[in-house]
Design a protein around this motif. Structure first.
Motif, PDB file in Angstrom:
ATOM      1  N   ALA A  35       0.984  -0.936   0.265  1.00 49.27           N
ATOM      2  CA  ALA A  35       0.581  -0.116   0.132  1.00 49.27           C
ATOM      3  C   ALA A  35       0.501   1.681   0.458  1.00 49.27           C
ATOM      4  O   ALA A  35       0.537   2.238  -0.069  1.00 49.27           O
ATOM      5  N   LEU A  36       1.888   1.030   0.727  1.00 47.65           N
ATOM      6  CA  LEU A  36       3.021   2.231   0.876  1.00 47.65           C
ATOM      7  C   LEU A  36       3.152   3.428  -1.043  1.00 47.65           C
ATOM      8  O   LEU A  36       2.568   4.473   0.125  1.00 47.65           O
ATOM      9  N   ILE A  85      -0.600   5.372  -0.248  1.00 48.59           N
ATOM     10  CA  ILE A  85       0.043   6.087   1.034  1.00 48.59           C
ATOM     11  C   ILE A  85      -0.097   7.448   0.597  1.00 48.59           C
ATOM     12  O   ILE A  85      -0.768   8.735   0.761  1.00 48.59           O
ATOM     13  N   LYS A  86       0.884   7.193  -0.334  1.00 50.01           N
ATOM     14  CA  LYS A  86       2.171   8.212  -0.459  1.00 50.01           C
ATOM     15  C   LYS A  86       0.825   9.191  -1.277  1.00 50.01           C
ATOM     16  O   LYS A  86       0.785  10.499  -0.936  1.00 50.01           O
ATOM     17  N   ALA A 112      -2.179   9.270  -1.704  1.00 52.60           N
ATOM     18  CA  ALA A 112      -3.454   9.819  -1.373  1.00 52.60           C
ATOM     19  C   ALA A 112      -2.936  11.042  -0.307  1.00 52.60           C
ATOM     20  O   ALA A 112      -4.242  11.285   0.012  1.00 52.60           O
ATOM     21  N   TYR A 160      -8.971   8.607   8.807  1.00 58.08           N
ATOM     22  CA  TYR A 160      -7.303   7.811   7.469  1.00 58.08           C
ATOM     23  C   TYR A 160      -6.870   7.681   7.477  1.00 58.08           C
ATOM     24  O   TYR A 160      -5.912   7.385   6.886  1.00 58.08           O
ATOM     25  N   THR A 204      -4.684   6.386   9.888  1.00 53.80           N
ATOM     26  CA  THR A 204      -4.035   5.061   9.842  1.00 53.80           C
ATOM     27  C   THR A 204      -3.193   4.443   8.648  1.00 53.80           C
ATOM     28  O   THR A 204      -2.933   3.837   8.883  1.00 53.80           O
ATOM     29  N   TYR A 205      -3.456   5.320   7.587  1.00 52.17           N
ATOM     30  CA  TYR A 205      -2.405   5.318   6.397  1.00 52.17           C
ATOM     31  C   TYR A 205      -1.237   5.161   7.364  1.00 52.17           C
ATOM     32  O   TYR A 205      -0.170   4.727   6.405  1.00 52.17           O
ATOM     33  N   ARG A 256       0.170   4.792   9.775  1.00 55.03           N
ATOM     34  CA  ARG A 256       0.471   3.540  11.233  1.00 55.03           C
ATOM     35  C   ARG A 256       0.746   2.742   9.960  1.00 55.03           C
ATOM     36  O   ARG A 256       1.605   2.069  10.204  1.00 55.03           O
TER      37      ARG A 256
END
Lengths: 165, 681
Positions: free
Chosen positions: B308-309, B312-313, B315, B381, B384-385, B387
């Motif tokens: 997901a990394l 996530i960046k 997002a 969110y 969480t992301y 985290r």
């Protein structure tokens, strides 16, 4: 959202079976990579990979294979699946949305069934793209259990390099 | 004894007359007779046995050719005969046995009793027949005695032998009788039996019994008691003999087992190592399964955050850009506020219909909530992301670690498996050492038991002997002084003295025979077999192999061949002993060593001889040993007749090439099993 089971069809079902240890549990003779603990683990990782490498795939109609991700597994992982879904919606850029629109799609479409269905289909396209990628990675030059486990480490290393992590 | 020729007439496969003349040349002393299976090789040995001893080991007892019998017409007669011409003590003997067959009116074939004739050539050149007895149960007595002097029947199997049955040759009960017979010891032995004062049936005992001690019942009882005691002593002696034999058997077993244990010392260590390796492999295999599971589980659990990394960046950039992350009530949605306004009072109890200020505040909170405002949810969110990002940090290190743990176990497994396979290869073909150890322990117990038994028997013997002595003393004191008794006493003294004299001589002679035989057999064995083994010989003249310390264990495949070599040595030793006896008249009295192998490895050749007639001698022997045996035998025996298959001959040929005096080939006529002929080549 993520409250019921999902059926994966065609070659993607075959690929997923190859990657999952569940297949091995059901049939000891099956010669599979078994690099993921369960089908649901692949179902969660694949869309992320699909988006990361920008890979999408339509449902395969050629092969008749199928594979069910059971409702129980999906519900148990509902929270994480939702995080993943919103992440996909926030970060994918297939339809040239503004950032505001991306946020609306990620968070506001939940209560709009038509939009939600469209988004889910997109999510699954990336999921299929990701499954294809995983299958390619794990089968390239690998035939033995030892090879497959070696591939895990390679894939992680390569992913790190590809995205400068 | 040297065989000059054999002539077969209608004997088994040999229809009509067939004559074989054997080589009598001193240097080229080997006659080779080659033949294929069922052509009649074994029949030749049978022909000798039939002619000399009327022995026949065929399933069908009839020795006449089947085709000849079939062609018999009613009341016609056909004969079968074998004639052996041999030289013994420089005299030529012609031994002929004939049997006739007639077909009677009812078509049954009847065989007459076979008839034997023995003639010898006088030094003057004239022929002389051995006479037949005119009456008595055995008319051929003189003839049999003559033949037995030339070659005792009990020994014939050693000189005319079947190679396929060579393994039995030394295990038979009659070895003792044969060797003693050959050495003339049997005569002394039976004479001793007749005189042995401890035996109730001996002459000495009988004489003692005749002593007149008067008619007193008490005195007569002494005599019967004495007789009883002597019989008991005989039983004890018999038991002692059996116990000794058993002890000897267990001692031999002990020697063999000890040798095996020594030879397999390393095998025991290897067995232990093998067991340990097998245990290690089991553990490592389990470890590999756990390592696989750990790698798979860690990968499956955290892959989501890791992969997901990159998303996530992106997002987080989208969220920050939209500036929609203002703080609202966490987890609260607009619909919840609408519900509160609709019902008219706040969660704190405040009446929102009456308190406008409060209502405005609540409506403001609603504006910060999704769906109208995503701030709160987006903030959640975002956290969480973030985290996820933190949690994904160590992922690659964990995978690396898991993988190297897995890899190490795989490598270790490979190493252990290689070691196991190497050890298994070493152990393969080895004996089960634990079983040998168990056998050894059992043998020890048996040996101890038998030794204790022997001690008990010995004390029984001592007791009975003293009983006999005291009874004899009593009887002696009661013996009346009479002329008859004086005579008897004298005779008893004589027979005792003769017995003692025989006994001393016999013991010494037997010891010598055994020593000579052992030495001879060992010398020959060393020539035939290139290994570190030695031959021992027991009271029964049975020979055993002792494996030398540090030698490899014998595998089952080898042992059959080795057994053959051992028995070849025994036969050769026997031939050697017999020859020495023939040369000197008596091996026992000869001071000269009967060792046939001299100091410089050259063989001592003498002039008198016994032949060795061997059928399929190399059946169980490998090519190297065929070569060794073939080299030795013509040196030991002065005449060798080899009857064998071509394939075995190929291996023996090189060693024998200079020794062949003549050779024959047995041919099947028209590939018939009942019609063969012998051709000189």
């Amino acid at each position: 959202m993520f409250e019921k089971g999902y059926v994966i069809k065609g070659k993607h079902a075959t690929y997923m079976k190859f990657l999952s240890a569940t297949t091995e549990k059901l049939n000891k003779e099956a010669r599979v990579a078994a690099v993921f603990r369960a089908n649901i683990d692949i179902y969660m990782v694949a869309p992320l990979i699909g988006v990361a490498y920008n890979l999408i795939a339509d449902e395969d109609k050629v092969s008749e294979d199928d594979l069910s991700i059971f409702a129980e597994a999906i519900i148990n992982n509902q929270e994480n699946l939702t995080y993943i879904y919103r992440l996909v919606m926030l970060s994918e850029k297939s339809v040239g949305l503004t950032n505001e629109e991306k946020i609306d799609r990620a968070f506001k479409d939940d209560e709009e069934p038509e939009r939600l269905a469209k988004n889910m289909e997109l999510f699954h396209k990336y999921m299929r793209g990701g499954v294809e990628w995983l299958y390619d990675q794990f089968t390239e030059g690998a035939t033995t259990k030892d090879d497959y486990f070696t591939k895990i480490q390679e894939i992680v290393e390569n992913f790190k390099l590809d995205f400068s992590l | 004894m040297i065989i000059k020729s054999i002539t077969l007439y209608n004997f088994r496969q040999y229809k009509g007359e067939h004559k074989i003349e054997f080589s009598m040349d001193k240097d080229k002393n080997v006659t080779v007779i080659l033949g294929i299976n069922t052509s009649g090789k074994t029949t030749l040995i049978q022909a000798f046995n039939w002619c000399l001893y009327e022995k026949c080991s065929f399933k069908t007892r009839e020795v006449i050719n089947v085709e000849v019998v079939k062609a018999l017409t009613i009341n016609s007669v056909k004969e079968v005969s074998v004639e052996v011409v041999l030289i013994h003590e420089e005299k030529e003997y012609i031994i002929n046995r004939t049997q006739s067959f007639t077909k009677n009116d009812s078509g049954n074939v009847r065989a007459s009793r076979s008839n034997i004739n023995v003639q010898f050539k006088e030094s003057t050149g004239g022929m002389q027949s051995i006479p037949k007895l005119k009456s008595g149960s055995d008319q051929d007595l003189y003839i049999k005695e003559t033949i037995n002097k030339i070659l005792p029947e009990s020994l014939s199997d050693y000189f005319f032998f079947d190679g396929e049955r060579i393994s039995d040759i030394n295990n038979r009960g009659d070895v003792v009788a044969a060797v003693r017979g050959l050495m003339g010891l049997d005569v002394i032995s039976s004479a001793m039996d007749r005189l042995d004062p401890s035996k109730a049936s001996s002459v000495t005992s009988k004489l003692s019994n005749e002593l007149d001690i008067g008619n007193d019942q008490k005195n007569i009882k002494y005599k019967t008691d004495l007789e009883k005691a002597k019989k008991q002593l005989e039983t004890h002696q018999q038991r002692k003999k059996t116990a000794r034999e058993e002890i000897e058997f267990f001692e031999r077993q002990k020697d063999e087992l000890t040798a095996l244990l020594l030879a397999n010392k390393d095998a025991k260590e290897n067995q232990k190592r093998k067991i340990n390796l097998e245990k290690d492999i089991e553990i490592i295999s389990k470890n590999i399964v756990s390592a696989e599971n750990r790698l798979r589980n860690d990968f499956s659990t955290s892959a989501m955050k890791f992969f997901a990394l990159p998303l996530i960046k992106k997002a987080l950039l989208v969220i920050d850009d939209a500036k929609q992350d203002a703080e609202g009530i966490p987890e609260m949605r607009a619909k919840a506020i609408e519900h509160i306004i609709a019902r008219g009072y706040c969660v704190c109890g405040c009446d929102l219909k009456k308190n406008e200020g409060a209502k405005e505040n609540v409506l403001h909170e609603k504006s910060l909530l999704p769906p109208q405002h995503m701030g709160t949810i987006i903030r959640t969110y975002k956290q969480t992301y973030k985290r996820f990002e933190r949690e994904a940090l160590g992922f690659d290190a964990i995978i690396k670690d898991d993988f190297s743990n897995y890899q190490n176990n795989i490598t270790l497994l490979g190493e252990k498996e290689d070691a196991l396979s190497a050890i298994s290869k070493q152990i393969k073909g080895r004996l089960d050492v634990e079983k040998i150890e168990r056998d050894y322990q059992k043998n020890e117990k048996d040996l101890k038991d038998k030794r204790e038994l022997l001690i008990k028997i010995m004390s029984d013997i001592k007791f009975t002997e003293s009983e006999i002595a005291s009874l004899e003393k009593k009887i002696e004191s009661l013996t009346l002084v009479s002329e008859k008794n004086q005579k008897l006493t004298k005779s008893i003294a004589y027979s005792r003295a003769v017995y003692e004299w025989f006994k001393q001589g016999y013991d010494r002679q037997e010891r010598e025979v055994k020593e000579h035989l052992l030495e001879s057999v060992n010398n020959i064995f060393e020539k035939m077999y290139h290994g570190r083994r030695k031959v021992t010989i027991n009271e029964k003249y049975q020979i055993n192999l002792i494996t030398m310390v540090g030698d490899e264990a014998t595998s089952t495949d080898e042992s059959k061949g080795l057994e053959s070599v051992k028995n070849f040595s025994f036969i050769s030793g026997l031939v050697d002993l017999a020859r020495t006896k023939a040369r000197t008249g008596s091996a026992i009295e000869s001071e000269e060593s009967i060792n046939i192998i001299g100091e410089n490895d050259e063989l001592i050749v003498s002039t008198e001889a016994y032949p060795l007639v061997m059928d399929a001698p190399f059946s169980n022997v490998d090519e190297i040993h065929i070569n060794n045996i073939a080299r030795i035998i013509p040196e030991v025996a002065e005449q060798v007749i080899l009857i064998l298959m071509k394939k075995d001959w190929e291996f023996a040929k090189t060693a024998l090439e200079n020794k062949i005096g003549c050779s024959y080939y047995i041919e099947k006529n028209g590939n018939s099993d009942t019609n063969s002929s012998i051709r000189r080549t």
